[in-house]
Design a protein around this motif. Sequence first.
Motif, PDB file in Angstrom:
ATOM      1  N   TYR A   1      94.427 -20.805  89.362  1.00 42.54           N
ATOM      2  CA  TYR A   1      94.078 -22.131  89.890  1.00 42.54           C
ATOM      3  C   TYR A   1      95.136 -22.566  90.905  1.00 42.54           C
ATOM      4  O   TYR A   1      96.233 -22.009  90.951  1.00 42.54           O
ATOM      5  CB  TYR A   1      93.967 -23.161  88.760  1.00 42.54           C
ATOM      6  CG  TYR A   1      95.195 -23.271  87.884  1.00 42.54           C
ATOM      7  CD1 TYR A   1      96.231 -24.140  88.194  1.00 42.54           C
ATOM      8  CD2 TYR A   1      95.311 -22.503  86.722  1.00 42.54           C
ATOM      9  CE1 TYR A   1      97.355 -24.240  87.391  1.00 42.54           C
ATOM     10  CE2 TYR A   1      96.423 -22.597  85.914  1.00 42.54           C
ATOM     11  CZ  TYR A   1      97.450 -23.463  86.246  1.00 42.54           C
ATOM     12  OH  TYR A   1      98.560 -23.542  85.453  1.00 42.54           O
TER      13      TYR A   1
ATOM     14  N   ALA B   1      87.326 -24.826  87.630  1.00 40.40           N
ATOM     15  CA  ALA B   1      88.084 -25.670  86.710  1.00 40.40           C
ATOM     16  C   ALA B   1      87.258 -25.953  85.457  1.00 40.40           C
ATOM     17  O   ALA B   1      87.774 -25.981  84.340  1.00 40.40           O
ATOM     18  CB  ALA B   1      88.484 -26.971  87.390  1.00 40.40           C
ATOM     19  N   GLU B   2      85.955 -26.146  85.655  1.00 41.74           N
ATOM     20  CA  GLU B   2      85.065 -26.400  84.521  1.00 41.74           C
ATOM     21  C   GLU B   2      84.997 -25.184  83.600  1.00 41.74           C
ATOM     22  O   GLU B   2      85.045 -25.313  82.372  1.00 41.74           O
ATOM     23  CB  GLU B   2      83.663 -26.746  85.031  1.00 41.74           C
ATOM     24  CG  GLU B   2      82.716 -27.205  83.932  1.00 41.74           C
ATOM     25  CD  GLU B   2      81.368 -27.638  84.494  1.00 41.74           C
ATOM     26  OE1 GLU B   2      80.402 -27.631  83.726  1.00 41.74           O
ATOM     27  OE2 GLU B   2      81.290 -27.966  85.690  1.00 41.74           O
TER      28      GLU B   2
ATOM     29  N   SER C   1      92.984 -28.864  71.718  1.00 36.99           N
ATOM     30  CA  SER C   1      92.545 -27.719  70.915  1.00 36.99           C
ATOM     31  C   SER C   1      93.562 -27.361  69.832  1.00 36.99           C
ATOM     32  O   SER C   1      93.224 -26.720  68.836  1.00 36.99           O
ATOM     33  CB  SER C   1      92.318 -26.492  71.812  1.00 36.99           C
ATOM     34  OG  SER C   1      93.557 -25.954  72.248  1.00 36.99           O
TER      35      SER C   1
ATOM     36  N   LEU D   1      89.041 -22.886  77.380  1.00 29.42           N
ATOM     37  CA  LEU D   1      90.229 -23.313  76.638  1.00 29.42           C
ATOM     38  C   LEU D   1      89.886 -24.276  75.502  1.00 29.42           C
ATOM     39  O   LEU D   1      90.532 -24.273  74.459  1.00 29.42           O
ATOM     40  CB  LEU D   1      91.231 -23.965  77.588  1.00 29.42           C
ATOM     41  CG  LEU D   1      91.872 -23.005  78.602  1.00 29.42           C
ATOM     42  CD1 LEU D   1      92.586 -23.785  79.690  1.00 29.42           C
ATOM     43  CD2 LEU D   1      92.838 -22.058  77.909  1.00 29.42           C
ATOM     44  N   ARG D   2      88.855 -25.082  75.683  1.00 30.94           N
ATOM     45  CA  ARG D   2      88.507 -26.068  74.658  1.00 30.94           C
ATOM     46  C   ARG D   2      87.523 -25.534  73.623  1.00 30.94           C
ATOM     47  O   ARG D   2      87.584 -25.914  72.460  1.00 30.94           O
ATOM     48  CB  ARG D   2      87.904 -27.319  75.317  1.00 30.94           C
ATOM     49  CG  ARG D   2      88.885 -28.189  76.070  1.00 30.94           C
ATOM     50  CD  ARG D   2      88.254 -29.520  76.431  1.00 30.94           C
ATOM     51  NE  ARG D   2      87.073 -29.372  77.262  1.00 30.94           N
ATOM     52  CZ  ARG D   2      87.066 -29.533  78.577  1.00 30.94           C
ATOM     53  NH1 ARG D   2      88.180 -29.830  79.211  1.00 30.94           N
ATOM     54  NH2 ARG D   2      85.944 -29.389  79.271  1.00 30.94           N
TER      55      ARG D   2
ATOM     56  N   GLY E   1      88.320 -24.997  81.729  1.00 36.03           N
ATOM     57  CA  GLY E   1      88.405 -26.030  80.706  1.00 36.03           C
ATOM     58  C   GLY E   1      87.519 -25.740  79.512  1.00 36.03           C
ATOM     59  O   GLY E   1      87.927 -25.910  78.365  1.00 36.03           O
ATOM     60  N   GLU E   2      86.298 -25.277  79.769  1.00 36.31           N
ATOM     61  CA  GLU E   2      85.376 -24.981  78.671  1.00 36.31           C
ATOM     62  C   GLU E   2      85.897 -23.830  77.816  1.00 36.31           C
ATOM     63  O   GLU E   2      85.810 -23.876  76.589  1.00 36.31           O
ATOM     64  CB  GLU E   2      83.993 -24.633  79.234  1.00 36.31           C
ATOM     65  CG  GLU E   2      83.223 -25.834  79.739  1.00 36.31           C
ATOM     66  CD  GLU E   2      81.840 -25.448  80.228  1.00 36.31           C
ATOM     67  OE1 GLU E   2      81.495 -24.251  80.133  1.00 36.31           O
ATOM     68  OE2 GLU E   2      81.111 -26.337  80.698  1.00 36.31           O
TER      69      GLU E   2
ATOM     70  N   ARG F   1      97.844 -30.669  84.307  1.00 38.42           N
ATOM     71  CA  ARG F   1      96.410 -30.878  84.107  1.00 38.42           C
ATOM     72  C   ARG F   1      95.855 -29.838  83.133  1.00 38.42           C
ATOM     73  O   ARG F   1      95.036 -30.137  82.271  1.00 38.42           O
ATOM     74  CB  ARG F   1      95.695 -30.796  85.458  1.00 38.42           C
ATOM     75  CG  ARG F   1      94.296 -31.389  85.437  1.00 38.42           C
ATOM     76  CD  ARG F   1      93.692 -31.353  86.822  1.00 38.42           C
ATOM     77  NE  ARG F   1      94.556 -31.992  87.816  1.00 38.42           N
ATOM     78  CZ  ARG F   1      94.360 -31.912  89.119  1.00 38.42           C
ATOM     79  NH1 ARG F   1      93.348 -31.204  89.588  1.00 38.42           N
ATOM     80  NH2 ARG F   1      95.158 -32.530  89.960  1.00 38.42           N
ATOM     81  N   LEU F   2      96.322 -28.620  83.286  1.00 42.95           N
ATOM     82  CA  LEU F   2      95.899 -27.556  82.378  1.00 42.95           C
ATOM     83  C   LEU F   2      96.350 -27.874  80.950  1.00 42.95           C
ATOM     84  O   LEU F   2      95.609 -27.668  79.989  1.00 42.95           O
ATOM     85  CB  LEU F   2      96.491 -26.219  82.827  1.00 42.95           C
ATOM     86  CG  LEU F   2      96.032 -25.002  82.026  1.00 42.95           C
ATOM     87  CD1 LEU F   2      94.586 -24.660  82.361  1.00 42.95           C
ATOM     88  CD2 LEU F   2      96.925 -23.810  82.297  1.00 42.95           C
TER      89      LEU F   2
ATOM     90  N   HIS G   1      96.632 -30.741  79.646  1.00 42.80           N
ATOM     91  CA  HIS G   1      95.724 -31.760  79.107  1.00 42.80           C
ATOM     92  C   HIS G   1      94.476 -31.111  78.518  1.00 42.80           C
ATOM     93  O   HIS G   1      93.907 -31.596  77.543  1.00 42.80           O
ATOM     94  CB  HIS G   1      95.317 -32.752  80.206  1.00 42.80           C
ATOM     95  CG  HIS G   1      96.419 -33.678  80.628  1.00 42.80           C
ATOM     96  ND1 HIS G   1      97.300 -34.255  79.741  1.00 42.80           N
ATOM     97  CD2 HIS G   1      96.781 -34.138  81.862  1.00 42.80           C
ATOM     98  CE1 HIS G   1      98.161 -35.022  80.390  1.00 42.80           C
ATOM     99  NE2 HIS G   1      97.869 -34.958  81.675  1.00 42.80           N
ATOM    100  N   TRP G   2      94.020 -30.009  79.150  1.00 40.87           N
ATOM    101  CA  TRP G   2      92.845 -29.305  78.636  1.00 40.87           C
ATOM    102  C   TRP G   2      93.162 -28.602  77.319  1.00 40.87           C
ATOM    103  O   TRP G   2      92.359 -28.563  76.406  1.00 40.87           O
ATOM    104  CB  TRP G   2      92.376 -28.249  79.649  1.00 40.87           C
ATOM    105  CG  TRP G   2      91.635 -28.788  80.819  1.00 40.87           C
ATOM    106  CD1 TRP G   2      90.916 -29.949  80.892  1.00 40.87           C
ATOM    107  CD2 TRP G   2      91.510 -28.175  82.111  1.00 40.87           C
ATOM    108  NE1 TRP G   2      90.371 -30.099  82.140  1.00 40.87           N
ATOM    109  CE2 TRP G   2      90.711 -29.037  82.909  1.00 40.87           C
ATOM    110  CE3 TRP G   2      91.995 -27.001  82.672  1.00 40.87           C
ATOM    111  CZ2 TRP G   2      90.391 -28.739  84.225  1.00 40.87           C
ATOM    112  CZ3 TRP G   2      91.673 -26.704  83.984  1.00 40.87           C
ATOM    113  CH2 TRP G   2      90.884 -27.567  84.748  1.00 40.87           C
TER     114      TRP G   2
END
Length: 212
Positions: free
Chosen positions: A92, A106-107, A146, A113-114, A110-111, A138-139, A141-142
């Motif tokens: 990224y 990014a989506e 978890s 990682l979460r 994020g998906e 920002r990463l 925060h994702w």
Amino acid sequence: MQDQTVSILHRATFTTSAARLDQLPPPTTAEVCFVGRSNSGKSSAINVLTNQRRLAFSSKTPGRTRLINMFGIPDPLDPAGHLGFLVDLPGYGYASIAREAKEEWAEVLGEYLRQRESLAGVVLLIDIRRGVTELDRRLAHWIAPSGRPVLALLTKADKLPYGQRMNAVFAVKKALAELGTLHAIPFSATHRIGLEETAQFIENWISPKVVP
């Protein structure tokens, strides 16, 4: 005697590539993902940890690697199975890529990682000379919700003397304190700094019953 932890990583082989999460195999066994800014040294780290020259590829153009690449570690007791997977996530922070594409990747990041149930740990690569950037935060925060453990590899550590490396470790831990379970290791693929310690972390996430 050969280090058993490292030898398990040495057996990693390419398994599959996917552009979306629904193209990945079902989450059955432990996965350790590698994530970081473009040109942070992800491919070099994966290659040196698996003792292979070109298992993971890096693009000469930042941001061009758009796929999730999975490398399976064979289970010696089950020829058809895997002990776990190393997962190379897209880099990224690529300024030259269109905003729409950035948001799409990014989506996906994020998906994964979460939501990825089999994710056992995250290896976050940070250039030791740059420190934690806004994109790294920002990463974080994702990842934080978890509760997954995170290992920060401070890459290109050979560029700094020992004292500055230790200061960088402290600064990264402070900047990413929200992650909770965070370890930081100065790392250099070319000089093999932090290699054994990193391999042990990853091995323990993939196969806790295997004693180094």
